[in-house]
Design a protein around this motif. Structure first.
Motif, PDB file in Angstrom:
ATOM      1  N   GLY A  50       1.388  -0.839  -0.028  1.00 37.80           N
ATOM      2  CA  GLY A  50       0.025   0.025   0.024  1.00 37.80           C
ATOM      3  C   GLY A  50       1.226   1.056  -0.320  1.00 37.80           C
ATOM      4  N   CYS A  51       1.951   1.046  -0.545  1.00 31.55           N
ATOM      5  CA  CYS A  51       2.683   2.501  -0.669  1.00 31.55           C
ATOM      6  C   CYS A  51       3.470   1.933  -2.167  1.00 31.55           C
ATOM      7  CB  CYS A  51       3.741   2.381   0.564  1.00 31.55           C
ATOM      8  SG  CYS A  51       4.811   0.624   0.810  1.00 31.55           S
ATOM      9  N   PHE A  52       4.277   3.469  -2.003  1.00 27.75           N
ATOM     10  CA  PHE A  52       5.026   4.009  -3.217  1.00 27.75           C
ATOM     11  C   PHE A  52       6.809   3.023  -2.715  1.00 27.75           C
ATOM     12  CE2 PHE A  52       1.552   6.231  -4.586  1.00 27.75           C
ATOM     13  CZ  PHE A  52       1.955   6.426  -5.984  1.00 27.75           C
ATOM     14  N   LEU A  53       7.616   1.994  -3.806  1.00 30.94           N
ATOM     15  CA  LEU A  53       8.684   2.117  -3.356  1.00 30.94           C
ATOM     16  C   LEU A  53       9.698   2.164  -4.555  1.00 30.94           C
ATOM     17  CD1 LEU A  53       8.125  -1.725  -2.296  1.00 30.94           C
ATOM     18  CD2 LEU A  53       8.485  -0.138  -0.772  1.00 30.94           C
ATOM     19  N   ALA A  54      10.754   2.682  -4.220  1.00 30.63           N
ATOM     20  CA  ALA A  54      12.085   3.128  -5.790  1.00 30.63           C
ATOM     21  C   ALA A  54      11.771   2.269  -6.646  1.00 30.63           C
ATOM     22  CB  ALA A  54      13.063   3.600  -4.556  1.00 30.63           C
ATOM     23  N   ASP A  55      12.284   2.554  -7.289  1.00 33.53           N
ATOM     24  CA  ASP A  55      12.673   0.695  -8.543  1.00 33.53           C
ATOM     25  C   ASP A  55      13.663   1.806  -9.953  1.00 33.53           C
ATOM     26  OD1 ASP A  55      13.168  -0.652  -9.814  1.00 33.53           O
ATOM     27  OD2 ASP A  55      10.931  -1.842  -9.488  1.00 33.53           O
ATOM     28  N   VAL A  56      13.207   1.493 -10.436  1.00 34.28           N
ATOM     29  CA  VAL A  56      13.788   2.033 -12.026  1.00 34.28           C
ATOM     30  C   VAL A  56      13.585   0.970 -13.270  1.00 34.28           C
ATOM     31  CG1 VAL A  56      16.613   2.031 -11.041  1.00 34.28           C
ATOM     32  CG2 VAL A  56      16.278   0.317 -11.450  1.00 34.28           C
ATOM     33  N   LEU A  57      13.610   1.722 -14.641  1.00 31.53           N
ATOM     34  CA  LEU A  57      12.888   1.535 -15.624  1.00 31.53           C
ATOM     35  C   LEU A  57      14.380   1.183 -16.834  1.00 31.53           C
ATOM     36  CD1 LEU A  57       9.813   3.225 -16.372  1.00 31.53           C
ATOM     37  CD2 LEU A  57      10.397   0.570 -15.478  1.00 31.53           C
ATOM     38  N   PHE A  58      14.640   0.203 -17.010  1.00 26.60           N
ATOM     39  CA  PHE A  58      15.136  -0.169 -17.369  1.00 26.60           C
ATOM     40  C   PHE A  58      15.046  -0.187 -19.265  1.00 26.60           C
ATOM     41  CE2 PHE A  58      16.724  -2.584 -13.724  1.00 26.60           C
ATOM     42  CZ  PHE A  58      18.143  -2.026 -13.781  1.00 26.60           C
ATOM     43  N   HIS A  59      16.087   0.203 -20.464  1.00 28.28           N
ATOM     44  CA  HIS A  59      15.381  -0.373 -21.635  1.00 28.28           C
ATOM     45  C   HIS A  59      15.896  -1.104 -22.417  1.00 28.28           C
ATOM     46  CE1 HIS A  59      16.256   4.463 -20.843  1.00 28.28           C
ATOM     47  NE2 HIS A  59      15.555   4.893 -21.845  1.00 28.28           N
ATOM     48  N   PHE A  60      15.133  -1.443 -23.037  1.00 26.30           N
ATOM     49  CA  PHE A  60      14.477  -3.063 -24.101  1.00 26.30           C
ATOM     50  C   PHE A  60      16.051  -3.443 -24.049  1.00 26.30           C
ATOM     51  CE2 PHE A  60      13.379  -5.703 -26.990  1.00 26.30           C
ATOM     52  CZ  PHE A  60      12.900  -7.087 -26.187  1.00 26.30           C
ATOM     53  N   SER A  61      16.549  -2.084 -25.052  1.00 24.44           N
ATOM     54  CA  SER A  61      17.874  -3.017 -25.817  1.00 24.44           C
ATOM     55  C   SER A  61      19.146  -2.441 -24.838  1.00 24.44           C
ATOM     56  CB  SER A  61      18.139  -1.587 -26.737  1.00 24.44           C
ATOM     57  OG  SER A  61      18.481  -0.386 -25.756  1.00 24.44           O
ATOM     58  N   ASP A  62      19.104  -2.247 -23.940  1.00 25.20           N
ATOM     59  CA  ASP A  62      20.145  -2.371 -22.890  1.00 25.20           C
ATOM     60  C   ASP A  62      19.716  -3.884 -22.210  1.00 25.20           C
ATOM     61  OD1 ASP A  62      22.390  -0.339 -22.710  1.00 25.20           O
ATOM     62  OD2 ASP A  62      20.248   0.562 -21.346  1.00 25.20           O
ATOM     63  N   VAL A  63      18.329  -4.304 -21.915  1.00 23.16           N
ATOM     64  CA  VAL A  63      18.313  -5.835 -21.362  1.00 23.16           C
ATOM     65  C   VAL A  63      18.747  -7.204 -22.480  1.00 23.16           C
ATOM     66  CG1 VAL A  63      16.306  -7.314 -20.800  1.00 23.16           C
ATOM     67  CG2 VAL A  63      16.672  -5.261 -20.471  1.00 23.16           C
ATOM     68  N   VAL A  64      18.086  -6.659 -23.552  1.00 22.86           N
ATOM     69  CA  VAL A  64      18.334  -7.727 -24.925  1.00 22.86           C
ATOM     70  C   VAL A  64      19.751  -7.652 -24.879  1.00 22.86           C
ATOM     71  CG1 VAL A  64      18.721  -7.516 -27.489  1.00 22.86           C
ATOM     72  CG2 VAL A  64      16.450  -7.183 -26.382  1.00 22.86           C
ATOM     73  N   ALA A  65      20.915  -6.396 -24.860  1.00 22.25           N
ATOM     74  CA  ALA A  65      22.480  -7.015 -24.875  1.00 22.25           C
ATOM     75  C   ALA A  65      22.578  -7.879 -23.655  1.00 22.25           C
ATOM     76  CB  ALA A  65      22.591  -5.888 -24.854  1.00 22.25           C
ATOM     77  N   GLU A  66      21.990  -7.750 -22.504  1.00 24.99           N
ATOM     78  CA  GLU A  66      22.613  -8.519 -21.585  1.00 24.99           C
ATOM     79  C   GLU A  66      22.151  -9.673 -21.400  1.00 24.99           C
ATOM     80  OE1 GLU A  66      25.071  -8.653 -17.999  1.00 24.99           O
ATOM     81  OE2 GLU A  66      24.821  -6.561 -19.602  1.00 24.99           O
ATOM     82  N   TYR A  67      20.779 -10.295 -22.333  1.00 25.61           N
ATOM     83  CA  TYR A  67      20.523 -11.498 -22.590  1.00 25.61           C
ATOM     84  C   TYR A  67      22.024 -11.997 -23.354  1.00 25.61           C
ATOM     85  CZ  TYR A  67      17.649 -15.372 -23.990  1.00 25.61           C
ATOM     86  OH  TYR A  67      17.369 -16.561 -24.887  1.00 25.61           O
ATOM     87  N   LYS A  68      22.060 -11.471 -24.521  1.00 21.32           N
ATOM     88  CA  LYS A  68      22.744 -11.913 -25.687  1.00 21.32           C
ATOM     89  C   LYS A  68      24.080 -12.128 -25.041  1.00 21.32           C
ATOM     90  CE  LYS A  68      20.803 -10.311 -29.428  1.00 21.32           C
ATOM     91  NZ  LYS A  68      20.948  -9.049 -30.851  1.00 21.32           N
ATOM     92  N   LYS A  69      24.766 -11.044 -24.087  1.00 20.90           N
ATOM     93  CA  LYS A  69      25.994 -12.050 -23.370  1.00 20.90           C
ATOM     94  C   LYS A  69      25.857 -12.783 -22.301  1.00 20.90           C
ATOM     95  CE  LYS A  69      27.317  -7.976 -21.483  1.00 20.90           C
ATOM     96  NZ  LYS A  69      27.519  -6.586 -20.391  1.00 20.90           N
ATOM     97  N   ALA A  70      24.526 -13.211 -21.937  1.00 25.16           N
ATOM     98  CA  ALA A  70      24.823 -13.908 -21.039  1.00 25.16           C
ATOM     99  C   ALA A  70      24.372 -15.595 -21.362  1.00 25.16           C
ATOM    100  CB  ALA A  70      23.718 -14.553 -19.977  1.00 25.16           C
ATOM    101  N   GLN A  71      23.524 -15.513 -22.822  1.00 18.91           N
ATOM    102  CA  GLN A  71      23.593 -16.726 -23.799  1.00 18.91           C
ATOM    103  C   GLN A  71      25.428 -16.872 -24.587  1.00 18.91           C
ATOM    104  OE1 GLN A  71      21.152 -18.383 -24.083  1.00 18.91           O
ATOM    105  NE2 GLN A  71      20.868 -16.888 -23.071  1.00 18.91           N
ATOM    106  N   GLY A  72      25.922 -15.919 -24.232  1.00 14.63           N
ATOM    107  CA  GLY A  72      28.041 -16.447 -24.948  1.00 14.63           C
ATOM    108  C   GLY A  72      27.723 -16.687 -26.049  1.00 14.63           C
TER     109      GLY A  72
END
Length: 72
Positions: A50-72
């Motif tokens: 029942g309250c607001f919590l601090a968070d961040v929003l990531f840009h999709f291209s950065d998430v895709v790049a991180e996923y590709k790094k994890a895949q090797g």
């Protein structure tokens, strides 16, 4: 996936939790350690608390790049 809109760069934004799930980092680890575009700091409503919590929003291209790094 919930749509959190687009940033000023006209790119989809996703939450820390969503980014963690997509990159396979389910713990409290940083899902995108070195983003090319700075994350957007926000406050999200947590209905369970029942309250607001601090968070961040990531840009999709950065998430895709991180996923590709994890895949090797």
């Amino acid at each position: 996936m919930a749509d959190h809109g687009y940033g000023v760069c006209n790119e989809p934004l996703i939450t820390h939790q969503q980014a963690s799930t997509l990159t396979g980092m389910y713990a409290g680890d940083e899902p995108v350690p070195d983003p090319q575009i700075p994350p957007v700091e926000i406050a999200l409503l947590d209905p369970s608390r029942g309250c607001f919590l601090a968070d961040v929003l990531f840009h999709f291209s950065d998430v895709v790049a991180e996923y590709k790094k994890a895949q090797g």
